[in-house]
Scaffold this active site. Structure first.
Site, mmCIF file in Angstrom:
data_model
loop_
_atom_site.group_PDB
_atom_site.id
_atom_site.type_symbol
_atom_site.label_atom_id
_atom_site.label_comp_id
_atom_site.label_asym_id
_atom_site.label_seq_id
_atom_site.Cartn_x
_atom_site.Cartn_y
_atom_site.Cartn_z
ATOM 1 N N ASN A 12 0.867 -1.174 0.000
ATOM 2 C CA ASN A 12 0.000 0.000 0.000
ATOM 3 C C ASN A 12 0.906 1.227 0.000
ATOM 4 O O ASN A 12 1.483 1.579 1.017
ATOM 5 C CB ASN A 12 -0.882 -0.041 1.262
ATOM 6 C CG ASN A 12 -1.716 1.214 1.430
ATOM 7 O OD1 ASN A 12 -1.814 2.046 0.525
ATOM 8 N ND2 ASN A 12 -2.326 1.360 2.600
ATOM 9 N N LYS A 14 0.161 4.263 -0.376
ATOM 10 C CA LYS A 14 -0.473 5.462 0.190
ATOM 11 C C LYS A 14 -0.211 6.667 -0.735
ATOM 12 O O LYS A 14 -0.136 6.486 -1.954
ATOM 13 C CB LYS A 14 0.003 5.695 1.624
ATOM 14 C CG LYS A 14 -0.162 4.433 2.487
ATOM 15 C CD LYS A 14 0.025 4.647 3.948
ATOM 16 C CE LYS A 14 -0.181 3.337 4.683
ATOM 17 N NZ LYS A 14 -0.127 3.470 6.138
ATOM 18 N N HIS A 100 -9.465 1.372 4.758
ATOM 19 C CA HIS A 100 -8.208 1.547 5.489
ATOM 20 C C HIS A 100 -8.453 2.515 6.654
ATOM 21 O O HIS A 100 -9.247 3.451 6.531
ATOM 22 C CB HIS A 100 -7.130 2.094 4.548
ATOM 23 C CG HIS A 100 -5.774 2.075 5.181
ATOM 24 N ND1 HIS A 100 -5.376 3.025 6.076
ATOM 25 C CD2 HIS A 100 -4.748 1.189 5.082
ATOM 26 C CE1 HIS A 100 -4.155 2.739 6.507
ATOM 27 N NE2 HIS A 100 -3.753 1.625 5.918
ATOM 28 N N GLU A 102 -6.868 4.918 7.703
ATOM 29 C CA GLU A 102 -6.637 6.330 7.370
ATOM 30 C C GLU A 102 -7.859 6.930 6.679
ATOM 31 O O GLU A 102 -8.139 8.113 6.799
ATOM 32 C CB GLU A 102 -5.356 6.460 6.529
ATOM 33 C CG GLU A 102 -4.118 6.242 7.406
ATOM 34 C CD GLU A 102 -2.911 5.673 6.707
ATOM 35 O OE1 GLU A 102 -2.836 5.705 5.468
ATOM 36 O OE2 GLU A 102 -2.018 5.168 7.425
ATOM 37 N N GLU A 170 -5.469 -4.655 10.640
ATOM 38 C CA GLU A 170 -4.415 -3.670 10.881
ATOM 39 C C GLU A 170 -4.703 -2.915 12.178
ATOM 40 O O GLU A 170 -5.524 -1.975 12.180
ATOM 41 C CB GLU A 170 -4.355 -2.658 9.726
ATOM 42 C CG GLU A 170 -4.082 -3.286 8.377
ATOM 43 C CD GLU A 170 -3.483 -2.292 7.402
ATOM 44 O OE1 GLU A 170 -2.376 -2.556 6.916
ATOM 45 O OE2 GLU A 170 -4.108 -1.246 7.141
ATOM 46 N N GLY A 176 2.670 2.244 10.830
ATOM 47 C CA GLY A 176 3.706 3.271 10.702
ATOM 48 C C GLY A 176 4.432 3.612 11.993
ATOM 49 O O GLY A 176 5.153 4.601 12.054
ATOM 50 N N SER A 216 3.317 -2.089 10.460
ATOM 51 C CA SER A 216 4.756 -2.230 10.730
ATOM 52 C C SER A 216 5.291 -3.618 10.396
ATOM 53 O O SER A 216 6.174 -4.129 11.090
ATOM 54 C CB SER A 216 5.075 -1.860 12.185
ATOM 55 O OG SER A 216 4.764 -0.498 12.422
ATOM 56 N N GLY A 237 2.779 -1.056 4.261
ATOM 57 C CA GLY A 237 2.882 0.349 3.882
ATOM 58 C C GLY A 237 4.325 0.728 3.638
ATOM 59 O O GLY A 237 4.879 0.542 2.552
ATOM 60 N N GLY A 238 4.974 1.231 4.670
ATOM 61 C CA GLY A 238 6.334 1.763 4.551
ATOM 62 C C GLY A 238 7.305 0.845 3.830
ATOM 63 O O GLY A 238 8.017 1.277 2.917
HETATM 64 P P1 PGA Z 1 2.902 0.301 7.613
HETATM 65 O O1 PGA Z 1 1.421 0.548 7.010
HETATM 66 O O2 PGA Z 1 3.405 -0.988 7.037
HETATM 67 O O3 PGA Z 1 3.686 1.484 7.182
HETATM 68 O O4 PGA Z 1 2.733 0.218 9.110
HETATM 69 C C1 PGA Z 1 0.524 -0.503 6.837
HETATM 70 C C2 PGA Z 1 -0.770 -0.001 6.264
HETATM 71 O O5 PGA Z 1 -1.231 1.093 6.667
HETATM 72 O O6 PGA Z 1 -1.375 -0.644 5.400
#
Ligand code: PGA
Length: 254
Positions: A12, A14, A100, A102, A170, A176, A216, A237-238
């Site tokens: 993802n 983002k 998600h 967010e 999640e 993050g 994470s 994500g990251g």
């Molecule tokens: P992250 O994000 O791996 O940066 O923690 C995961 C996500 O929001 O899908």
């Protein structure tokens, strides 16, 4: 992870990536997939809407799957700024992330809306990756299972099957932050989610449906997380913004 559910490693991105770096990242992931031969996992990238066409071209023929990060509930119409699931399908997407945290937080998305988006994704022939997860305050208050149970009940629409739906658990506080629940806690929630899914879609579909862990996930913790019985991959994500790290998570899942 079990032999009957194929592992999914989903990235993802983002709101990250412009033309040059987005295409470079997608190309690097596609190269790794091509040189990786026959791997026992699916790999998916979800770039921002602006990069979908370019990423489609970059990964074409590699086997890497393509996803959007959100969609509207409708097919077309007077919805300024929105993108429909049909439009994503038209661009060559295989899947779309919905709900998600967010989006739930920043755009006030309710589980009811998320279910309608997932339904729209199904209608367009896309896999809906439905995200759920508790906040830190909810976990501290001992409400983790209640919150995730309610989100499964509210966000998974009628017509969901193991083929057209993936769940991503999640924990909001793990996204993050570099923090994750313990492996035992992750397995407990995933097993609970599968049991709640069985009430919605029946035991067979729930048993075959993939439930990803997200928050994470990195090359260093992916192996232990994905080895858990009811964890069928990751929503990343990251670490999905670096092709080496993203690929290493796939390798760790083998
Ligand atoms: P992250 O994000 O791996 O940066 O923690 C995961 C996500 O929001 O899908």
């Amino acid at each position: 992870m079990t032999a009957t559910r194929r592992t999914l490693i989903a990235g993802n991105w983002k709101m990250n990536g412009k033309s040059a770096d987005g295409v470079a990242l997608a190309t690097a992931v596609a190269e790794k997939m091509k040189s990786g031969g026959s791997v026992p996992f699916d790999m998916l990238v979800s770039p921002p809407f602006t990069l979908i066409s370019k990423v489609y071209d970059a990964i074409k023929g590699s086997g890497v799957l393509l996803g959007g990060q959100d969609c509207h509930t409708g097919v077309s119409g007077a919805n300024t700024g929105d993108i429909s699931a049909e439009m994503l399908k038209d661009l060559g997407c295989d899947a779309v992330i919905v709900g998600h945290s967010e989006r739930r937080t920043d755009h006030n998305e309710s589980s009811e809306l998320v279910a309608a988006k997932a339904s729209a994704a199904h209608g367009a022939g896309l896999i809906a990756i439905i995200c759920i997860g508790e906040t830190e305050a909810e976990r501290d208050a001992g409400k983790t299972l209640d919150v995730n149970g309610a989100q499964v009940a509210g966000s998974v629409p009628a017509g969901s099957t193991a083929k057209n739906t993936v769940i991503a658990y999640e924990p909001v506080w793990a996204i993050g932050t570099g923090r994750t629940p313990t492996n035992d806690e992750v397995q407990e929630v995933h097993a609970f989610i599968r049991a709640e899914l069985a009430k919605k879609v029946g035991a067979d579909e729930a048993g075959a449906m993939r439930i990803l862990y997200g928050g994470s996930m990195k090359p260093g913790n992916a192996k232990d997380l994905i080895a858990l019985k009811d964890v069928d991959g990751g929503l990343i994500g990251g670490a999905s913004l670096n092709a080496d790290d993203f690929w290493a998570i796939g390798e760790a899942s083998k």
